[in-house]
Each structure stands twice: as C-alpha cells, then as structure tokens.
Enzyme design. Structure first.
Site, PDB file in Angstrom:
ATOM      1  CB  CYS A  67      -3.183  17.209 -15.688  1.00  0.00           C
ATOM      2  SG  CYS A  67      -2.613  17.010 -14.059  1.00  0.00           S
ATOM      3  CB  CYS A  71       3.282  21.427 -14.729  1.00  0.00           C
ATOM      4  SG  CYS A  71       2.663  20.531 -13.615  1.00  0.00           S
ATOM      5  CB  CYS A  74       2.208  20.193 -18.647  1.00  0.00           C
ATOM      6  SG  CYS A  74       1.750  18.635 -18.877  1.00  0.00           S
ATOM      7  CB  CYS A 111       7.900   4.909 -19.624  1.00  0.00           C
ATOM      8  SG  CYS A 111       7.485   5.890 -18.487  1.00  0.00           S
ATOM      9  CB  CYS A 142       9.269   3.079 -16.633  1.00  0.00           C
ATOM     10  SG  CYS A 142       9.502   4.702 -15.872  1.00  0.00           S
ATOM     11  CB  CYS A 202      12.999   6.996 -13.901  1.00  0.00           C
ATOM     12  SG  CYS A 202      13.165   7.901 -15.635  1.00  0.00           S
ATOM     13  NE  ARG A 274      14.893   7.040 -21.370  1.00  0.00           N
ATOM     14  CZ  ARG A 274      14.466   6.770 -19.956  1.00  0.00           C
ATOM     15  NH1 ARG A 274      13.658   7.727 -19.395  1.00  0.00           N
ATOM     16  NH2 ARG A 274      14.712   5.760 -19.463  1.00  0.00           N
TER      17      ARG A 274
HETATM   18  N1  SAM Z   1       1.532  13.737 -14.141  1.00  0.00           N
HETATM   19  C1  SAM Z   1       2.812  13.033 -13.714  1.00  0.00           C
HETATM   20  C2  SAM Z   1       3.807  13.983 -13.342  1.00  0.00           C
HETATM   21  O1  SAM Z   1       3.699  15.262 -13.599  1.00  0.00           O
HETATM   22  O2  SAM Z   1       4.508  13.355 -12.579  1.00  0.00           O
HETATM   23  C3  SAM Z   1       3.392  12.066 -14.766  1.00  0.00           C
HETATM   24  C4  SAM Z   1       3.180  12.866 -16.296  1.00  0.00           C
HETATM   25  S1  SAM Z   1       4.305  14.176 -16.527  1.00  0.00           S
HETATM   26  C5  SAM Z   1       3.567  14.642 -18.119  1.00  0.00           C
HETATM   27  C6  SAM Z   1       5.859  13.870 -16.731  1.00  0.00           C
HETATM   28  C7  SAM Z   1       6.990  14.721 -17.206  1.00  0.00           C
HETATM   29  O3  SAM Z   1       6.841  14.954 -18.300  1.00  0.00           O
HETATM   30  C8  SAM Z   1       7.092  16.083 -16.446  1.00  0.00           C
HETATM   31  O4  SAM Z   1       7.499  16.066 -15.028  1.00  0.00           O
HETATM   32  C9  SAM Z   1       8.003  16.960 -17.137  1.00  0.00           C
HETATM   33  O5  SAM Z   1       9.280  16.896 -16.758  1.00  0.00           O
HETATM   34  C10 SAM Z   1       7.753  16.367 -18.718  1.00  0.00           C
HETATM   35  N2  SAM Z   1       7.130  17.011 -19.382  1.00  0.00           N
HETATM   36  C11 SAM Z   1       5.813  17.494 -19.572  1.00  0.00           C
HETATM   37  N3  SAM Z   1       5.527  18.409 -20.500  1.00  0.00           N
HETATM   38  C12 SAM Z   1       6.982  18.784 -21.108  1.00  0.00           C
HETATM   39  C13 SAM Z   1       7.143  19.585 -22.104  1.00  0.00           C
HETATM   40  N4  SAM Z   1       6.110  20.393 -22.942  1.00  0.00           N
HETATM   41  N5  SAM Z   1       8.613  19.416 -22.754  1.00  0.00           N
HETATM   42  C14 SAM Z   1       9.295  18.859 -21.977  1.00  0.00           C
HETATM   43  N6  SAM Z   1       8.923  17.988 -20.933  1.00  0.00           N
HETATM   44  C15 SAM Z   1       7.721  17.824 -20.519  1.00  0.00           C
HETATM   45  C1  DTB Z   2      10.202  12.403 -19.124  1.00  0.00           C
HETATM   46  O1  DTB Z   2      11.068  12.870 -18.441  1.00  0.00           O
HETATM   47  N1  DTB Z   2       9.788  13.009 -20.215  1.00  0.00           N
HETATM   48  C2  DTB Z   2       8.604  12.242 -20.471  1.00  0.00           C
HETATM   49  C3  DTB Z   2       8.437  11.213 -19.606  1.00  0.00           C
HETATM   50  N2  DTB Z   2       9.333  11.452 -18.381  1.00  0.00           N
HETATM   51  C4  DTB Z   2       6.900  10.846 -19.062  1.00  0.00           C
HETATM   52  C5  DTB Z   2       7.399  12.828 -21.110  1.00  0.00           C
HETATM   53  C6  DTB Z   2       7.761  14.333 -22.248  1.00  0.00           C
HETATM   54  C7  DTB Z   2       6.350  14.939 -22.643  1.00  0.00           C
HETATM   55  C8  DTB Z   2       6.693  15.999 -23.534  1.00  0.00           C
HETATM   56  C9  DTB Z   2       5.520  16.584 -23.948  1.00  0.00           C
HETATM   57  C10 DTB Z   2       4.479  15.770 -24.293  1.00  0.00           C
HETATM   58  O2  DTB Z   2       4.407  14.962 -25.236  1.00  0.00           O
HETATM   59  O3  DTB Z   2       3.073  15.851 -23.692  1.00  0.00           O
HETATM   60 FE1  SF4 Z   3      -0.394  17.047 -14.873  1.00  0.00          FE
HETATM   61 FE2  SF4 Z   3       1.254  17.721 -16.845  1.00  0.00          FE
HETATM   62 FE3  SF4 Z   3       1.818  18.598 -14.511  1.00  0.00          FE
HETATM   63 FE4  SF4 Z   3       1.766  15.914 -14.720  1.00  0.00          FE
HETATM   64  S1  SF4 Z   3       3.350  17.604 -15.844  1.00  0.00           S
HETATM   65  S2  SF4 Z   3       1.008  17.071 -13.156  1.00  0.00           S
HETATM   66  S3  SF4 Z   3       0.351  15.928 -16.325  1.00  0.00           S
HETATM   67  S4  SF4 Z   3      -0.090  19.311 -15.683  1.00  0.00           S
END
Ligand code: SAM
Ligand code: DTB
Ligand code: SF4
Length: 331
Positions: A67, A71, A74, A111, A142, A202, A274
């Site tokens: 990506c 973030c 992430c 989802c 979702c 959500c 959740r």
């Molecule tokens: N890329 C899209 C976005 O960012 O909207 C969708 C997928 S993104 C991984 C969805 C959500 O996962 C993020 O907004 C964040 O709240 C959650 N998330 C990602 N990495 C995480 C982590 N290490 N621990 C907890 N939540 C995480």
């Molecule tokens: C949300 O609030 N948490 C989920 C889902 N929406 C997409 C993602 C959690 C991701 C945790 C880190 C990972 O497994 O990469």
């Molecule tokens: Fe990309 Fe992760 Fe940010 Fe979603 S949360 S936009 S997958 S870097």
C-alpha cells in the site's frame, strides 16, 4: 419605567451543529470509577440488545500489502519493512471458499479488506462481483477498500454491500502524527458518501497508539456525534508490528481499553460495538470484561488481515465458558 429591549447575542457555538456528546462529557464517562462505568454500560447494553448474543464477523484480506499510504500502525504500507509481501487480488473462488467456511463456522458477516488508498476502476468490478456472490451465500457483506467516490459507493450498494468500513482511527488533533498521506476530512468525506449511497457505516478506531485519555474521548466523541452515529463501531487495540513506526509504543493498560468499549456503548447505544484487533494479546479475562462493558461483536477466524486472531476453537470455548451465544443469521 420604559421598556428596555434586550438583544441576546447567541454565541457562535449555538449556530454550529448540535453536539450530542461534547468531548468533556465523554471524558467524564472515562473518569468514572471502573465499576460505575461498567454498570452504566451494562444498563445501556441491556436496554438495546440481548446481552448474551455476540455477532461473529469474519475478515478476509482480498488484496494484501504494497500500500502506498503511510499509516503508522499498518504492516501493509509498502514503505515499512514488516515482512508483509505485496500480493495480487484474490480470485473469486478463493474468496467464496473462505466465505462458505466462515458461514459454516457460524459467522454472519463477511468483511473484505484491501490495502488500497482507494480502489481503481478495474478493481471495482472484481470487488462488486465478490460482494454479489458473498451476499448470495446469505452473509451480511462489508468491505474496507479505502476512500470512495460517489459512483463507487453507489456501485457497491447496487452489488449488495450492506456495510462499508472506514475508520476515523484516532482523535483529529493527533491524526496528522500517525498518517500524513490523507487527512481527517478525507475520511469524513468518504463516510458522507457511504451514507449518501444508503450503505450502513462501520467506523471506529485504534486505541493504544500513545494517545491520552482525553484523545480517546475525542475519538469517541467524533464517532458519537456523527448523525446518525455508525451502525457498527470496531474498537481495535493496536497490534504492534515490527517495522511500523508505532512498534514499541508503550502498551496501554488493558482496563483503559475496557473503558473505551464501555464509553462507546454508552454514547452509541444501538451500535454493534466490535471488540476488534488485539484480542490474541488480551487474554480471556480482559475479553470477558469487554463483553461486560457492552462489546457485542468480534472478528472471528484465525487471522485478521495480516496478523493473528484467536483460533475458531478457542473462541467457541470462550463463548461457551461465558454462556454467550452467536447472533443468528438474519437477526
Ligand atoms: N486500506 C483501507 C483503509 O485504510 O481504509 C482498508 C484496510 S485498513 C487495514 C483498515 C483498518 O485496519 C485501518 O483503518 C485501521 O483502523 C485498522 N488497522 C490496520 N492496522 C492495524 C493494527 N496494526 N492494529 C490495529 N488496527 C489496525
Ligand atoms: C477494523 O477496524 N479492523 C480490521 C478491519 N476493520 C478491517 C483490521 C485490523 C487489522 C489488524 C492488523 C492486520 O491484521 O494487518
Ligand atoms: Fe494502506 Fe494500511 Fe493505511 Fe489501509 S491502513 S491505507 S492498507 S497503509
């Protein structure tokens, strides 16, 4: 005495949108003694839900890694060295096999997540097809694909999408220290488009990113003041992944996480709150407290997107030990 005309000058705030939950009021909830807060959350929970029922939602990463966003939490951001390899989008059969298995294990919501800033035209057709087929299995659908425009939100609705997940992640004032490649107002704009397309929202965030209690209250206030507030509120505990900037953040006191769940429940009484990422690191006792605080949904399945989740058997045993039932499909 002559009648005096008194002119009241209303303060600017009176003209702003009414705030059901000022940050101060949310912060006061956080500051309650722990038992008082949980008691209040339980009362609200029981007014609106069967307190023994938990929704099971299964997550699948349909497009992992690579990506372009930054973030700080992430593991899927290409710029961090986390060991997550970029993969191409899963094919329809793989998605449907996983969805069928999820349903067979008792999940009612499925989802689909993609590591995108926003979906492109060619991606959308594939995702719409996935949504159509998953919906036809009798699951609630979702998706979380990043920012959407109006056409994309409308196309997902037409394909049978029930919910769109797009998190605010944290309080507005610290957002810029965690993500720089898009801002808070981009997130709010996508959420508005999702609403306009008549999709259910959500939306939640991540706790444990080094924020203060006041800032946790700020996130909850943002969510609770959305009109209407989200139908589904995922509260994630940061999963610390080596290579991400937030790796090594001081771990949050678990009771603070439970408090956040309770405050979400009180301020958004009818939402599905959740207990999301971070359950594997939490242990059973803290999860049980989260259910007591009003959480009534979990991510169910051995994996979140790239990180681990308690396995299905462990979750079944935990729910059985606590006398909790899965929400039946269609309820
Ligand atoms: N890329 C899209 C976005 O960012 O909207 C969708 C997928 S993104 C991984 C969805 C959500 O996962 C993020 O907004 C964040 O709240 C959650 N998330 C990602 N990495 C995480 C982590 N290490 N621990 C907890 N939540 C995480
Ligand atoms: C949300 O609030 N948490 C989920 C889902 N929406 C997409 C993602 C959690 C991701 C945790 C880190 C990972 O497994 O990469
Ligand atoms: Fe990309 Fe992760 Fe940010 Fe979603 S949360 S936009 S997958 S870097």
């Amino acid at each position: 005495m002559s009648e005096q005309k008194i002119v009241f000058h209303a303060p600017a705030a009176v003209h702003a949108a009414p705030q059901t939950w000022p940050v101060d009021a949310v912060a006061e909830l956080f500051d309650l003694p722990f038992n008082a807060l949980l008691y209040r959350a339980q009362q609200v929970h029981r007014e609106h839900f069967d307190a023994q029922e938990i929704e099971l939602a299964t997550l699948l990463s349909i497009k992992t890694g690579g990506c372009a966003e930054d973030c700080g939490y992430c593991p899927q951001a290409a710029r961090y060295d986390t060991g997550v390899a970029a993969q191409k989008m899963l094919d329809l059969d793989t998605v449907l096999d996983t969805a069928r298995q999820a349903k067979a294990h008792g999940a009612t919501r499925f989802c689909m997540g993609a590591a995108w800033r926003e979906p492109k035209g060619r991606d959308m057709e594939k995702v719409e097809e996935m949504v159509r087929h998953v919906k036809a299995l009798g699951l609630e659908t979702c998706a979380t694909l990043g920012m959407l425009n109006d056409d994309q939100a409308g196309a997902l609705k037409a394909a049978g999408l029930d919910y769109y997940n797009h998190n605010l992640d944290t309080a507005p004032e610290i957002y810029g220290g965690i993500i720089t490649t898009r801002d808070y107002k981009d997130r709010l704009a996508t959420l508005e488009r999702v609403r306009r397309a008549d999709l259910k929202v959500c939306c939640g965030g991540i706790i444990g990113m080094g924020e203060s209690r006041r800032q946790r209250a700020g996130l909850i206030a943002q969510l609770a003041n959305m009109t209407p507030y989200p139908e589904s509120v995922p509260v994630n505990n940061l999963v610390q992944v080596e290579g991400t900037p937030l790796y090594g953040t001081e771990a949050l006191d678990p009771f603070e996480f439970v408090r956040t769940i309770a405050v979400a429940r009180i301020t958004m009484p009818k939402a599905r709150v959740r207990l999301s990422a971070g359950r594997r690191e939490m242990g059973e006792a803290i999860q049980a407290l989260c259910f007591l605080a009003g959480a009534n949904s979990i991510f169910y399945g051995d994996k979140l997107l790239t990180t681990g989740n308690p396995d299905v058997e462990a979750d079944r045993q935990l729910l059985a030990k606590l006398g909790l039932r899965c929400k039946p499909s269609g309820a």
